[in-house]
Motif scaffolding. Structure first.
Motif, PDB file in Angstrom:
ATOM      1  N   SER A 108       0.840  -1.203   0.000  1.00 24.58           N
ATOM      2  CA  SER A 108       0.000   0.000   0.000  1.00 24.58           C
ATOM      3  C   SER A 108       0.873   1.249   0.000  1.00 24.58           C
ATOM      4  O   SER A 108       2.011   1.232   0.482  1.00 24.58           O
ATOM      5  CB  SER A 108      -0.924   0.020   1.222  1.00 24.58           C
ATOM      6  OG  SER A 108      -0.181   0.098   2.428  1.00 24.58           O
ATOM      7  N   ALA A 109       0.314   2.310  -0.557  1.00 30.64           N
ATOM      8  CA  ALA A 109       0.968   3.620  -0.572  1.00 30.64           C
ATOM      9  C   ALA A 109      -0.115   4.666  -0.355  1.00 30.64           C
ATOM     10  O   ALA A 109      -1.085   4.724  -1.116  1.00 30.64           O
ATOM     11  CB  ALA A 109       1.696   3.854  -1.889  1.00 30.64           C
ATOM     12  N   GLU A 110       0.059   5.466   0.675  1.00 29.55           N
ATOM     13  CA  GLU A 110      -0.962   6.463   1.029  1.00 29.55           C
ATOM     14  C   GLU A 110      -0.545   7.853   0.555  1.00 29.55           C
ATOM     15  O   GLU A 110       0.606   8.263   0.726  1.00 29.55           O
ATOM     16  CB  GLU A 110      -1.179   6.465   2.550  1.00 29.55           C
ATOM     17  CG  GLU A 110      -2.321   7.364   2.984  1.00 29.55           C
ATOM     18  CD  GLU A 110      -2.589   7.258   4.465  1.00 29.55           C
ATOM     19  OE1 GLU A 110      -3.427   6.433   4.877  1.00 29.55           O
ATOM     20  OE2 GLU A 110      -1.949   8.010   5.238  1.00 29.55           O
ATOM     21  N   TYR A 111      -1.513   8.562  -0.043  1.00 26.79           N
ATOM     22  CA  TYR A 111      -1.291   9.917  -0.547  1.00 26.79           C
ATOM     23  C   TYR A 111      -2.206  10.882   0.194  1.00 26.79           C
ATOM     24  O   TYR A 111      -3.401  10.619   0.349  1.00 26.79           O
ATOM     25  CB  TYR A 111      -1.585   9.990  -2.059  1.00 26.79           C
ATOM     26  CG  TYR A 111      -0.683   9.135  -2.912  1.00 26.79           C
ATOM     27  CD1 TYR A 111       0.391   9.702  -3.596  1.00 26.79           C
ATOM     28  CD2 TYR A 111      -0.904   7.769  -3.050  1.00 26.79           C
ATOM     29  CE1 TYR A 111       1.224   8.927  -4.387  1.00 26.79           C
ATOM     30  CE2 TYR A 111      -0.069   6.986  -3.840  1.00 26.79           C
ATOM     31  CZ  TYR A 111       0.982   7.566  -4.503  1.00 26.79           C
ATOM     32  OH  TYR A 111       1.802   6.798  -5.285  1.00 26.79           O
ATOM     33  N   THR A 112      -1.636  11.996   0.653  1.00 31.36           N
ATOM     34  CA  THR A 112      -2.426  13.043   1.283  1.00 31.36           C
ATOM     35  C   THR A 112      -2.839  14.075   0.234  1.00 31.36           C
ATOM     36  O   THR A 112      -2.514  13.947  -0.950  1.00 31.36           O
ATOM     37  CB  THR A 112      -1.637  13.707   2.421  1.00 31.36           C
ATOM     38  OG1 THR A 112      -0.400  14.216   1.889  1.00 31.36           O
ATOM     39  CG2 THR A 112      -1.317  12.698   3.521  1.00 31.36           C
ATOM     40  N   ARG A 113      -3.532  15.122   0.656  1.00 32.67           N
ATOM     41  CA  ARG A 113      -4.093  16.107  -0.281  1.00 32.67           C
ATOM     42  C   ARG A 113      -3.047  16.753  -1.182  1.00 32.67           C
ATOM     43  O   ARG A 113      -3.345  17.124  -2.320  1.00 32.67           O
ATOM     44  CB  ARG A 113      -4.833  17.199   0.496  1.00 32.67           C
ATOM     45  CG  ARG A 113      -6.154  16.752   1.107  1.00 32.67           C
ATOM     46  CD  ARG A 113      -6.845  17.925   1.777  1.00 32.67           C
ATOM     47  NE  ARG A 113      -8.090  17.554   2.400  1.00 32.67           N
ATOM     48  CZ  ARG A 113      -9.263  17.505   1.781  1.00 32.67           C
ATOM     49  NH1 ARG A 113      -9.326  17.813   0.505  1.00 32.67           N
ATOM     50  NH2 ARG A 113     -10.362  17.171   2.438  1.00 32.67           N
ATOM     51  N   SER A 114      -1.833  16.897  -0.679  1.00 39.58           N
ATOM     52  CA  SER A 114      -0.793  17.564  -1.474  1.00 39.58           C
ATOM     53  C   SER A 114      -0.279  16.694  -2.616  1.00 39.58           C
ATOM     54  O   SER A 114       0.429  17.192  -3.483  1.00 39.58           O
ATOM     55  CB  SER A 114       0.380  17.944  -0.558  1.00 39.58           C
ATOM     56  OG  SER A 114       0.940  16.788   0.038  1.00 39.58           O
TER      57      SER A 114
END
Length: 370
Positions: A108-114
């Motif tokens: 898994s790889a999590e991305y935030t709003r930026s």
């Protein structure tokens, strides 16, 4: 309230190659700093998130680790936050000590709003250094997500998981309450006499899983055929997990639409699975998953789930007169009280759970133990 919506996605070949590097970098950062924090802990030193983040910034400038800069910096930074959360859960005694992430496990790889852009109008999702991802939208996403997580399961399938903030949708008030006794022979028994069968998905797919695992054992480990066969085994496990999840969601929806308050026991499932005679059947039943799903659905639709004390003798007490028996072995499924009442073990327990739950919440008569 925050919800997690998961959709199937189909990255291109080029995007898959970038994702492989991204998953690898996130896994490397998580495992490296887990090892460093473990070593610091054994030396009696403290290493938290801020020290790990500073060390990661320094590591990225090292000539031997410049490949960490080839992917988006957000997933690697989020890996440190996940590690911090894992240690917090460990110190709060909610989970065991954090374990290393495996290359052949779920990635898994999590991305935030930026690091992502989501267009509500045409439902387009664009991720940093990946571009637009093709997603199979099974329902329309009404708001901008706060985080986006790309997941690759061992079966080789890709999913995108969005965390969104949505308003609860209250269901009509029915004025009804129910007590539920969860078990193995039957998944759930309701205080109104309804019984929910245990599908036993692991046993249902046992032969299919056995054939695929035997085929895997005949392959040369590390070969392409071994890798493809391993994905076939993982797909059978996916079928079992998806079927169990579907059953839990259907049960939860049936309950929250008919009852305002749902009473269950606060079961010590972690301790129960230590019984090797029951561990497999308990895990296959998915009791914990069912309770969590009911709790989530209840909060989402304005209903309530109440957990009663796990030490309450729901099975040993007569729901008619309140007489308490000294013992009740699991082999006894039906019994008769001295007052003349004949009981089904699980249905009697469900009625007692409802009675004591209503007494605790002040919605019913008091319950006395004789």
């Amino acid at each position: 309230m925050k919800q997690r919506w998961t959709f199937r996605c189909y990255p291109t070949c080029e995007q898959e190659q970038t994702l492989v590097r991204t998953f690898g970098c996130a896994r490397f950062v998580y495992n490296r700093f887990l090892a460093e924090r473990t070593a610091a802990f054994r030396r009696g030193e403290r290493m938290g998130y801020s020290q790990s983040s500073a060390a990661l910034s320094k590591l990225k400038r090292d000539p031997d680790y410049l490949w960490l800069n080839e992917v988006s910096s957000v997933p690697t930074q989020q890996a440190l936050r996940h590690l911090q959360a894992a240690f917090c859960n460990f110190f709060d005694k909610r989970t065991g000590y954090p374990s290393f992430r495996r290359k052949d496990g779920k990635q898994s790889a999590e991305y935030t709003r930026s690091a992502f852009k989501f267009e509500i109008g045409n439902q387009r999702l664009v991720l940093a250094k990946l571009g637009r991802i093709k997603v199979k939208w099974s329902r329309r996403v009404p708001v901008d997500p706060t985080t986006v997580t790309l997941i690759r399961k061992p079966s080789g399938r890709y999913f995108v998981s969005l965390v969104i903030d949505v308003q609860p949708a209250p269901l009509p008030v029915t004025g009804e309450s129910v007590g539920i006794d969860f078990g193995i022979s039957r998944l759930a028994t309701l205080s109104n006499g309804e019984r929910v069968a245990n599908p036993k998905y692991s046993y249902r797919y046992q032969r299919q899983l056995k054939r695929q695992q035997q085929a895997l054992a005949r392959k040369t480990k590390g070969s392409n055929r071994y890798r493809r066969q391993k994905q076939r085994v993982a797909r059978v496990h996916d079928k079992i997990a998806n079927s169990r999840s579907d059953t839990a969601k259907k049960l939860a929806w049936s309950l929250v639409t008919r009852f305002d308050t749902i009473y269950v026991e606060d079961l010590n499932l972690r301790g129960m699975v230590k019984n090797h005679s029951l561990a497999r059947s308990l895990s296959d039943a998915g009791i914990g998953q069912a309770i969590r799903t009911i709790e989530t659905k209840a909060a989402m639709h304005g209903k309530s789930l109440v957990k009663i004390d796990r030490w309450f003798p729901s099975s040993k007490m007569c729901s008619a007169c309140g007489c308490l028996r000294s013992s009740m072995p699991l082999s006894i499924r039906r019994w008769a009280c001295d007052c003349g009442a004949a009981h089904d073990r699980d249905e009697n327990a469900a009625r007692n759970i409802l009675a004591v739950g209503q007494a605790v919440t002040g919605r019913g008569a008091s319950v006395s133990l004789h």
